[in-house]
Each structure stands twice: as C-alpha cells, then as structure tokens.
Design a protein around this motif. Structure first.
Motif, short mmCIF file in Angstrom:
data_model
loop_
_atom_site.label_atom_id
_atom_site.label_comp_id
_atom_site.label_asym_id
_atom_site.label_seq_id
_atom_site.Cartn_x
_atom_site.Cartn_y
_atom_site.Cartn_z
N UNK A 20 0.80 -1.22 0.00
CA UNK A 20 0.00 0.00 0.00
C UNK A 20 0.84 1.28 0.00
N UNK A 21 1.95 1.29 0.73
CA UNK A 21 2.74 2.51 0.87
C UNK A 21 4.15 2.41 0.30
N UNK A 22 4.38 1.43 -0.56
CA UNK A 22 5.70 1.30 -1.17
C UNK A 22 5.57 0.61 -2.53
N UNK A 23 6.45 0.99 -3.42
CA UNK A 23 6.45 0.42 -4.77
C UNK A 23 7.88 0.40 -5.28
N UNK A 24 8.31 -0.72 -5.84
CA UNK A 24 9.58 -0.82 -6.54
C UNK A 24 9.29 -1.37 -7.93
N UNK A 25 9.71 -0.60 -8.94
CA UNK A 25 9.49 -1.06 -10.32
C UNK A 25 10.77 -0.87 -11.13
N UNK A 26 10.97 -1.79 -12.06
CA UNK A 26 12.07 -1.68 -13.01
C UNK A 26 11.53 -0.99 -14.25
N UNK A 27 12.27 0.00 -14.73
CA UNK A 27 11.85 0.76 -15.90
C UNK A 27 12.86 0.52 -17.01
N UNK A 28 12.50 -0.35 -17.95
CA UNK A 28 13.44 -0.79 -18.98
C UNK A 28 13.78 0.33 -19.95
N UNK A 29 15.05 0.40 -20.29
CA UNK A 29 15.51 1.28 -21.35
C UNK A 29 15.72 2.73 -20.96
N UNK A 30 15.58 3.08 -19.70
CA UNK A 30 15.75 4.47 -19.29
C UNK A 30 17.12 4.68 -18.66
N UNK A 31 17.53 5.95 -18.60
CA UNK A 31 18.83 6.27 -18.03
C UNK A 31 18.68 7.36 -16.97
N UNK A 32 19.81 7.90 -16.51
CA UNK A 32 19.78 8.90 -15.44
C UNK A 32 18.95 10.13 -15.82
N UNK A 33 18.95 10.51 -17.08
CA UNK A 33 18.24 11.72 -17.50
C UNK A 33 16.77 11.64 -17.13
N UNK A 34 16.11 10.60 -17.59
CA UNK A 34 14.68 10.45 -17.29
C UNK A 34 14.45 10.15 -15.82
N UNK A 35 15.28 9.29 -15.24
CA UNK A 35 15.06 8.87 -13.86
C UNK A 35 15.20 10.05 -12.89
N UNK A 36 16.14 10.95 -13.13
CA UNK A 36 16.28 12.12 -12.26
C UNK A 36 15.06 13.03 -12.35
N UNK A 37 14.53 13.21 -13.55
CA UNK A 37 13.34 14.04 -13.72
C UNK A 37 12.15 13.41 -13.00
N UNK A 38 11.97 12.12 -13.19
CA UNK A 38 10.85 11.43 -12.54
C UNK A 38 11.00 11.45 -11.02
N UNK A 39 12.19 11.18 -10.53
CA UNK A 39 12.42 11.21 -9.08
C UNK A 39 12.12 12.59 -8.52
N UNK A 40 12.58 13.63 -9.19
CA UNK A 40 12.33 15.00 -8.74
C UNK A 40 10.85 15.32 -8.69
N UNK A 41 10.11 14.90 -9.72
CA UNK A 41 8.67 15.14 -9.75
C UNK A 41 7.97 14.38 -8.63
N UNK A 42 8.42 13.17 -8.36
CA UNK A 42 7.81 12.40 -7.28
C UNK A 42 8.05 13.05 -5.92
N UNK A 43 9.25 13.58 -5.73
CA UNK A 43 9.56 14.23 -4.46
C UNK A 43 8.74 15.50 -4.24
#
Length: 94
Positions: A10-33
């Motif tokens: 309910x309060x945690x999620x771990x997912x693998x995102x195929x084919x992405x790199x630091x560029x996208x992951x940093x943007x997504x992490x920032x938006x989530x925060x």
C-alpha cells in the motif's frame, strides 16, 4: 517503455523501468519528491552492486493514506506538465 513491478504494497512500490537512463530517472524522481504524500523516491541503476541489473529500479515510499501507484501517476502527470510548459516556452521564444 516497459515496466516490471518488483515489489508493491500500500505505501511502497519498486518497479524496473526498462531502457531508461539517469536523464529520465532524475526528472521522474524529482517530480515524485514534489508530489503530495510521497515520503521518499529514489532509483538504483548500478549493475555491479545490484546482481547484474542494467535497467533502473525506482522505489517510492508514501505516507499513510497515499497509495504508491496513485503517487506514481501523480508524479508522471507532473513530468508531463513540466515538459508541456517547456515546449510552450520554447515555442514562444522562437
């Protein structure tokens, strides 16, 4: 983009995102925060320390009462809003 759920409650999620790199992951992490109800958001893409993993694994932890999948949807909506705003600003500038 291929997603694979590694762990979900309910309060945690771990997912693998195929084919992405630091560029996208940093943007997504920032938006989530910046998303209400998100207590923590991080990703790992170090294959040597992660058992050979090559695709990033995003981990989201949410506050009580916030579903992790809903938070991920809100965070991705925030990324879309930011990219749309950037595109509009660029078009206005040229």
């Amino acid at each position: 983009m291929d997603l694979r759920v590694i762990e979900k409650d309910e309060n945690a999620l771990s997912i693998e995102i195929a084919g992405e790199d630091h560029t996208f992951m940093n943007v997504l992490k920032g938006a989530l925060l910046e998303t209400d109800g998100v207590a923590a958001a991080t990703y790992d893409m170090n294959p040597e320390q992660s058992g050979g993993q090559t695709d990033p694994v995003l981990t989201i932890k949410t506050e009580e009462g916030t579903d992790a999948l809903d938070a991920l949807e809100d965070g991705t909506d925030r990324v879309i809003e930011k990219t749309d705003a950037l595109s509009e600003a660029y078009e206005a500038a040229v």
